[in-house]
Design a protein around this motif. Structure first.
Motif, short mmCIF file in Angstrom:
data_model
loop_
_atom_site.label_atom_id
_atom_site.label_comp_id
_atom_site.label_asym_id
_atom_site.label_seq_id
_atom_site.Cartn_x
_atom_site.Cartn_y
_atom_site.Cartn_z
N ILE A 139 32.05 34.23 35.60
CA ILE A 139 33.19 35.08 35.97
C ILE A 139 33.16 36.39 35.19
O ILE A 139 33.34 37.47 35.76
CB ILE A 139 34.51 34.33 35.73
N THR A 140 32.88 36.31 33.89
CA THR A 140 32.90 37.55 33.10
C THR A 140 31.77 38.49 33.53
O THR A 140 31.89 39.71 33.39
CB THR A 140 32.78 37.26 31.59
N GLU A 141 30.71 37.94 34.10
CA GLU A 141 29.64 38.80 34.61
C GLU A 141 30.20 39.76 35.67
O GLU A 141 29.92 40.96 35.66
CB GLU A 141 28.52 37.94 35.20
N ALA A 142 31.03 39.21 36.56
CA ALA A 142 31.63 40.06 37.60
C ALA A 142 32.61 41.05 36.98
O ALA A 142 32.71 42.20 37.42
CB ALA A 142 32.33 39.19 38.64
N LEU A 143 33.33 40.60 35.95
CA LEU A 143 34.29 41.50 35.30
C LEU A 143 33.57 42.69 34.65
O LEU A 143 34.02 43.83 34.73
CB LEU A 143 35.10 40.74 34.25
N ARG B 205 38.07 25.00 30.56
CA ARG B 205 37.14 25.02 31.69
C ARG B 205 36.16 26.18 31.63
O ARG B 205 35.10 26.13 32.24
CB ARG B 205 37.92 25.08 33.01
N LEU B 206 36.54 27.24 30.92
CA LEU B 206 35.63 28.39 30.81
C LEU B 206 34.27 27.97 30.27
O LEU B 206 33.25 28.55 30.61
CB LEU B 206 36.23 29.45 29.88
N GLU C 138 40.72 37.57 30.59
CA GLU C 138 40.93 37.83 32.01
C GLU C 138 40.35 36.69 32.85
O GLU C 138 40.95 36.27 33.85
CB GLU C 138 40.29 39.18 32.39
N ALA C 139 39.20 36.18 32.46
CA ALA C 139 38.60 35.05 33.19
C ALA C 139 39.53 33.85 33.15
O ALA C 139 39.72 33.14 34.14
CB ALA C 139 37.24 34.70 32.59
N ARG C 140 40.14 33.66 31.98
CA ARG C 140 41.08 32.54 31.84
C ARG C 140 42.26 32.74 32.78
O ARG C 140 42.71 31.82 33.46
CB ARG C 140 41.56 32.48 30.39
N ARG C 141 42.75 33.99 32.83
CA ARG C 141 43.88 34.27 33.71
C ARG C 141 43.51 34.02 35.17
O ARG C 141 44.28 33.44 35.94
CB ARG C 141 44.31 35.74 33.54
N LEU C 142 42.28 34.41 35.55
CA LEU C 142 41.84 34.19 36.93
C LEU C 142 41.76 32.69 37.25
O LEU C 142 42.16 32.27 38.33
CB LEU C 142 40.47 34.85 37.15
#
Ligand SMILES: Nc1ncnc2c1ncn2[C@@H]1O[C@H](COP(=O)(O)OP(=O)(O)OP(=O)(O)O)[C@@H](O)[C@H]1O
Ligand SMILES: [Mg+2]
Lengths: 309, 321
Positions: B108-112, B142-143, B126-130
């Motif tokens: 996910i952070t790769e896309a961010l 889960r991250l 932000e990944a956590r929020r998503l």
């Protein structure tokens, strides 16, 4: 994880015992060392004395138990030819073998893996076909044929390099290249198919759909996955650092472990043959163990059990 | 043009076999469009081609514009900014669509990092929020999970979170629930609908299931053998289908409160790309076909506001006798 490791170690030990036992039985059933070492016209009394001296007249299972006990005590026996410790005889040949196999391994990795990746990335292009044709050639031609071919061209015709012996670094070039080419070919084919398999996976498309630039897709997403199957064959190559040079050492008269093995087998020099086989089995098994551990590091699916399963 | 994305005359051929034969389709900002049709009619290929995700051997023609900018033949640098950033796509099989060797947080952070330029702790937050937003419980933990540690439904939620990471204007969901259990299917569809309302992004939902379309989409495009054969607002399409193929699909639909089943009740099968009939591709299976249907490709005829169908009969009905 510990149980996994314990199981692997046990399996490794069993493998080594099996190799040792097999070698012991086959060597003793396939010819009489006393007769071979003393020569065909040796007087029967001399041969009998030799047998007694080396314990060869005892039943096979007694010999085996004694041999096994000695190994466990760290004694690998002595050469029947000159009475020297087998381990010392073998040990002094190891550097010569490694002087060939380590550079050859670097060639295999340095050429085979990039060639395989490049071919996969340019699948069906002219480049791919050229690489694969070379790889098939390098893979099909047996190493003694390739060795002789190289000798013909570079030693006999061009006279650039010596054809055999161990006097200078120049003598090492042809044997190293001979081994390197064959291994690079195998690795190129293997890497290519591993890479193609991975490039066809849905997660590669996902990475592109996410906007990851193609280079980063290759490096960040494809290679870490393609590395997993490739590790097996690289592990096998590392495992054959000692044993892999038998043919090439013979072709180029290179005084390494491989040639010692050939001579010792011809002479039925039991302790030396067994010592080499033990060493080879131990390297193979160690490399295999390393591969198993590396798998766990590369592939998270092997590290953890699926939750809720 | 107020269209977000407009596809005109899109053609795709693989090794000489034609998969798309001139697709015309557009998506307005914020709208939910359903794209339906039998297996192999070209639903996936349409969107993979639009985003430049087909293998190199695919021959692509026509035009795909995003706010008027041409995407076909655009540089890969530009496409990389569009993909995931302005148009995101999720796929049928979530388990194999995530990279097995990377933690989902990293995916996910790769896309961010690519589309919003955030990294480090901010990206992780932000990944956590998503993950929270897509309804994954215990998101923080889960991250650090790998895809194989999650269920199929959770992996599809991760895919959706990854798609949302770039704050796209359009999400193309290619049969996002086909591989999942029925109860999970409904949850994922509800999630997509809710996210669309929250974020205002447009949604293209590719599916076999007209029932799903009825619940989720405002407009429907029906595809057959590499072309769009009918488009209409959902209510109108269900009430007054013009194309015999659409009528067949609706006839095959089980009663609304009955169990869902795949579209299968139209006799015959989709023609092979190599053996495409010269005229209307549906004519050989069509109960209403006339000799003229086999002569030329019927053009799409407007039948009312937002409603058009590519069928000779529909065209003739417009002309007063
Ligand atoms: N990579 C490819 N190479 C060759 N042919 C392909 C490729 N991808 C798709 N096709 C062909 O293109 C046609 C359309 O395929 P597509 O995947 O778009 O169908 P679909 O409508 O998405 O079907 P499904 O509902 O089964 O997903 C099919 O005939 C398929 O065989
Ligand atoms: Mg599809």
């Amino acid at each position: 994880m510990l149980r996994f490791l314990g199981f692997r170690l046990l399996r490794a030990a069993v493998t080594i015992v099996m190799v040792v036992t097999f070698a012991f039985v086959v060597l003793r059933l396939s010819g009489d060392p006393a007769q071979i070492i003393m020569g065909a016209d040796a007087p029967p009394e001399a041969v009998a004395a030799f047998r007694r001296a080396w314990g060869l007249e005892e039943p096979l299972w007694v010999q085996y138990l004694r041999y096994f006990g000695a190994i466990l005590g760290g004694d690998l026996g002595r050469s029947m030819r000159d009475g020297r410790e087998a381990i010392a005889l073998v040990g002094e040949r190891i550097p010569a073998t490694l002087a060939l196999t380590v550079p050859a391994l670097l060639i295999k990795l340095g050429i085979g893996i990039p060639a395989g990746i490049t071919a996969a990335l340019h699948r069906n292009s002219l480049l791919d076909r050229a690489v694969m044709m070379l790889a098939v050639a390098g893979f099909t031609v047996p190493s003694f044929v390739l060795g002789l071919l190289l000798v013909l061209v570079f030693a006999v015709q061009l006279g650039w390099l010596p054809s055999g012996g161990q006097e200078s670094w120049k003598h090492a070039i042809l044997p190293i290249v001979t081994m390197g080419i064959g291994g690079a070919a195998v690795l190129a084919r293997f890497t290519r198919s591993a890479m193609l398999e991975v490039l066809g996976q849905p997660y590669i498309r996902t990475a592109s759909a996410k906007g990851v630039p193609w280079r980063a897709v290759i490096w960040g997403h494809a290679l870490p996955n393609a590395a997993i199957p490739t590790v097996t064959i690289v592990g096998f190559m590392v495992g054959s650092l000692i044993a892999g040079a038998v043919v090439v050492e013979s072709v180029f008269s290179w005084p390494g472990v491989g040639r010692l093995l050939v001579v010792a087998v011809a002479n039925r020099d039991l302790a030396v043959v067994q010592c080499i086989l033990l060493l080879v089995a131990a390297t193979m098994v160690t490399a295999n163990l390393a591969v198993d551990l590396l798998y766990g590091a590369l592939d998270p699916r092997l590290r953890t059990q699926p939750r809720g399963a | 043009m107020s269209e977000l994305i407009a596809i005109h005359g899109l053609t795709v051929a693989f090794d000489g076999a034609t998969a798309l034969r001139g697709v015309d389709l557009s998506v307005a900002p914020g709208e939910a469009l359903g794209l339906v049709g039998e297996s192999g009619c070209g639903k996936s290929v349409t969107w993979l081609a639009a985003l430049g995700l087909l293998p190199g051997k695919a021959r692509i023609g026509g035009s795909v514009t995003l706010h008027g900018e041409e995407l076909l033949g655009a540089s890969s640098a530009r496409l990389d900014r569009v993909r995931g950033g302005r148009v995101a796509m999720i796929f049928q099989d979530p388990a194999s669509s995530l990279n097995p060797v990377h933690r989902i947080g990293r995916q996910i952070t790769e896309a961010l990092a690519l589309h919003r330029g955030i990294g480090g702790a901010a990206a992780r937050a932000e990944a956590r929020r998503l993950l929270d937003q897509v309804g994954i419980p215990d998101a923080a933990r889960r991250l650090d999970a790998y895809p194989h540690e999650l269920s199929g439904g959770q992996n599809q939620r991760v895919m959706i979170a990854m798609a949302l990471a770039g704050q796209p204007e359009l999400l193309v969901a290619d049969e996002p629930t086909t591989a999942l259990d029925v109860t999970i299917q409904a949850q994922i569809l509800d999630l997509l609908g809710a996210l669309r309302r929250e974020t205002g992004m447009a949604l293209v939902l590719i599916t076999h299931d007209l029932g799903v379309v009825a619940e989720t989409c405002e407009r429907v495009a029906v595809m057959y053998a590499g072309r769009i054969v009918e488009t209409a607002a959902t209510a109108r399409l269900f009430a007054d289908p013009a194309h015999p193929y659409t009528q067949g699909l609706l006839g095959a639909l089980p009663p609304f409160d009955g169990p869902r089943r795949p579209l299968a009740a139209i006799p015959g099968s989709v023609p092979e790309p190599a053996a495409m009939p010269p005229g209307c591709a549906f004519a050989p299976r069509c109960g209403l076909a006339q000799p003229a249907c086999g002569l030329a490709l019927p053009a799409a005829v407007p039948l009312g506001p937002g409603h058009s169908a590519a069928c000779l009969r529909a065209a003739r009905a417009l002309v007063p006798a």
